[in-house]
Design a protein around this motif. Sequence first.
Motif, short mmCIF file in Angstrom:
data_model
loop_
_atom_site.label_atom_id
_atom_site.label_comp_id
_atom_site.label_asym_id
_atom_site.label_seq_id
_atom_site.Cartn_x
_atom_site.Cartn_y
_atom_site.Cartn_z
N THR A 111 4.33 -22.58 -5.90
CA THR A 111 4.96 -23.32 -5.09
C THR A 111 6.00 -22.28 -4.66
OG1 THR A 111 6.43 -25.09 -4.93
CG2 THR A 111 6.53 -24.04 -7.08
N SER A 112 7.41 -22.85 -3.86
CA SER A 112 8.26 -21.80 -3.51
C SER A 112 9.47 -22.08 -4.26
CB SER A 112 8.69 -22.08 -2.09
OG SER A 112 7.58 -22.05 -1.22
N GLU A 113 10.19 -20.93 -4.49
CA GLU A 113 11.57 -20.93 -5.08
C GLU A 113 12.55 -22.03 -4.58
OE1 GLU A 113 13.52 -20.47 -8.32
OE2 GLU A 113 12.30 -18.93 -8.45
N GLY A 114 12.81 -23.20 -5.45
CA GLY A 114 13.92 -24.10 -4.69
C GLY A 114 13.14 -25.15 -3.73
N ALA A 115 11.81 -25.07 -3.85
CA ALA A 115 11.10 -26.34 -3.21
C ALA A 115 11.44 -27.42 -4.07
CB ALA A 115 9.70 -26.05 -3.18
N TYR A 116 10.94 -28.56 -3.39
CA TYR A 116 11.01 -30.22 -3.87
C TYR A 116 10.69 -29.93 -5.46
CZ TYR A 116 11.04 -34.98 -4.30
OH TYR A 116 11.00 -36.27 -4.68
N PRO A 117 11.57 -30.41 -6.29
CA PRO A 117 11.59 -30.25 -7.77
C PRO A 117 10.61 -31.20 -8.56
CG PRO A 117 13.74 -30.97 -7.17
CD PRO A 117 12.96 -30.93 -6.02
N THR A 118 10.47 -32.56 -8.07
CA THR A 118 9.72 -33.27 -8.76
C THR A 118 8.23 -32.70 -9.18
OG1 THR A 118 11.22 -34.92 -7.62
CG2 THR A 118 9.45 -35.56 -9.32
N GLY A 308 28.40 -20.74 3.09
CA GLY A 308 28.74 -19.40 2.39
C GLY A 308 28.47 -18.85 1.17
N SER A 309 28.34 -19.82 0.36
CA SER A 309 28.14 -19.53 -1.16
C SER A 309 27.76 -20.55 -1.96
CB SER A 309 29.24 -18.51 -1.76
OG SER A 309 30.35 -19.52 -2.11
N PRO A 310 27.11 -20.40 -2.92
CA PRO A 310 26.55 -21.60 -3.93
C PRO A 310 27.99 -22.06 -4.60
CG PRO A 310 25.41 -19.65 -4.50
CD PRO A 310 26.07 -19.27 -3.17
N GLU A 311 28.77 -21.24 -4.95
CA GLU A 311 30.05 -21.72 -5.55
C GLU A 311 30.72 -22.80 -4.52
OE1 GLU A 311 29.24 -18.34 -5.25
OE2 GLU A 311 28.57 -18.32 -7.21
N ARG A 312 30.89 -22.40 -3.44
CA ARG A 312 31.46 -23.01 -2.46
C ARG A 312 30.87 -24.52 -2.19
NH1 ARG A 312 33.49 -22.36 3.98
NH2 ARG A 312 35.40 -23.64 3.78
N GLN A 335 18.88 -20.62 -0.72
CA GLN A 335 19.08 -21.67 0.05
C GLN A 335 20.27 -22.64 -0.34
OE1 GLN A 335 16.01 -20.40 -1.00
NE2 GLN A 335 14.68 -22.25 -1.41
N ASN A 336 20.81 -22.14 -1.69
CA ASN A 336 21.99 -22.74 -2.21
C ASN A 336 23.26 -22.61 -1.92
OD1 ASN A 336 22.13 -20.36 -3.47
ND2 ASN A 336 21.74 -21.13 -5.40
N ARG A 337 23.20 -21.62 -0.56
CA ARG A 337 24.47 -21.21 0.16
C ARG A 337 24.85 -22.55 1.13
NH1 ARG A 337 20.23 -19.56 3.08
NH2 ARG A 337 20.56 -19.74 5.38
N CYS A 338 23.94 -23.50 1.16
CA CYS A 338 24.13 -24.43 1.87
C CYS A 338 24.38 -26.09 1.11
CB CYS A 338 22.70 -24.87 2.87
SG CYS A 338 22.23 -23.55 3.56
N ILE A 339 25.00 -26.98 1.92
CA ILE A 339 25.24 -28.35 1.47
C ILE A 339 23.85 -29.03 1.99
CG2 ILE A 339 27.46 -28.28 0.69
CD1 ILE A 339 28.14 -29.49 3.41
N ARG A 340 23.57 -30.06 1.49
CA ARG A 340 22.62 -31.13 2.25
C ARG A 340 23.00 -32.43 2.36
NH1 ARG A 340 17.39 -33.14 -0.77
NH2 ARG A 340 18.88 -34.71 -1.07
#
Length: 367
Positions: A111-118, A308-312, A335-340
């Motif tokens: 699978t891909s790093e950060g793909a759908y976790p279930t 911009g960053s995972p922290e933000r 991908q975690n530089r984003c919000i969804r």
Amino acid sequence: MARLTKLIREMPATVPFVGPEVIERERGRKFRARLGANESGFGPSPKVIEAMRAADAEVWKYPDSGSSELREALAAHHGVEPENIVVGAGIDGLFSTLAALMIDEGTPVVTSEGAYPTFNFSINGRGGALHKVPYVNDMEDPASLVAKAREVDAALVYLANPDNPMGGMHGPDVVARMVNELPEGALLLLDEAYAELAPKDMLPKIDANDPRVIRMRTFSKAYGMAGARVGYAIGAPELIAEFEKVRNHFGMNRSALIGAQAALADQGWLTHIRTEVRSARDRITEIARRNGLNALPSHTNFVAIEVGSPERAKAIITELAARDIFIRMPFAAPQNRCIRVSVGPREELDLFAEALPEVLKATDDLG
Ligand SMILES: *Cc1c(COP(=O)(O)O)cnc(C)c1O
């Protein structure tokens, strides 16, 4: 203590997603905007609600263990045979059954790093060996997935198309090439949770009898029935028949099966939902733009916005939650530089639009 399996004894405690109700309990307060779980805040067709209400009086009956009427309706809808279809408790439920069919301890899965976790959750629960490749240009990358599948002799390869959490989508040619390049004996699990929201000409045409692919669809997203827990898989009859050995035959809710049939019959509602979802996506994109942020193109019912960053991203989620607005973010870099942000009714997006400028100001130093 019960005699747990070695696998479970050695497994760290884990949860694939913390649900919004769990968060609400912890906070002691409800959310005013529920824009984090990719549900359809526009709801199901009124005909679904009517059919489920009528069905509830017969809830004393067990459900049809073969889901025969729904399978026949789905087969007609997709132009395949009922033998190509198995119904389950959402795609998540079908993952778990597929894992029971395919995964021994150490079975290689890609699978891909950060793909759908279930999906990972189900594979890990059986002791499968998960191999992950990075996203490329914020998309799951078929070429990398195939290369890794060759390298590890994968039994199963996962691709969500359209993708969650980033929203992008590969066209039919890319997916067809991926199927052709899979190593001998590998099965592609094509997760099409958002297929009904994607442009029709972007969906790959795959022969339902092709033994190299199993597709999964759901009534949770476009059809607006996430709480009903109805999904289905389409695949070669030989593989679909194997589900009978381990699936939970009476695990479907009777009213939910009847509701799903009503949903499928009301394609007009789906047309309406596509329009609602598209305009809500445009609205989220516009809200991002007005705040100087880039929203990624999406073929789903959510939009990923670069902050911009995972922290933000984390801080924004916390600040929005403090204002009773629920959103989520991708789990893994980059991908975690984003919000969804999931689509929702206008009033909920109004709350998001109103809160975002001050939340961005409060988290400015983390960008
Ligand atoms: C929402 C989602 C699912 C889960 O669907 P259910 O049918 O509700 O279990 C599966 N895959 C992806 C990519 C999703 O976004």
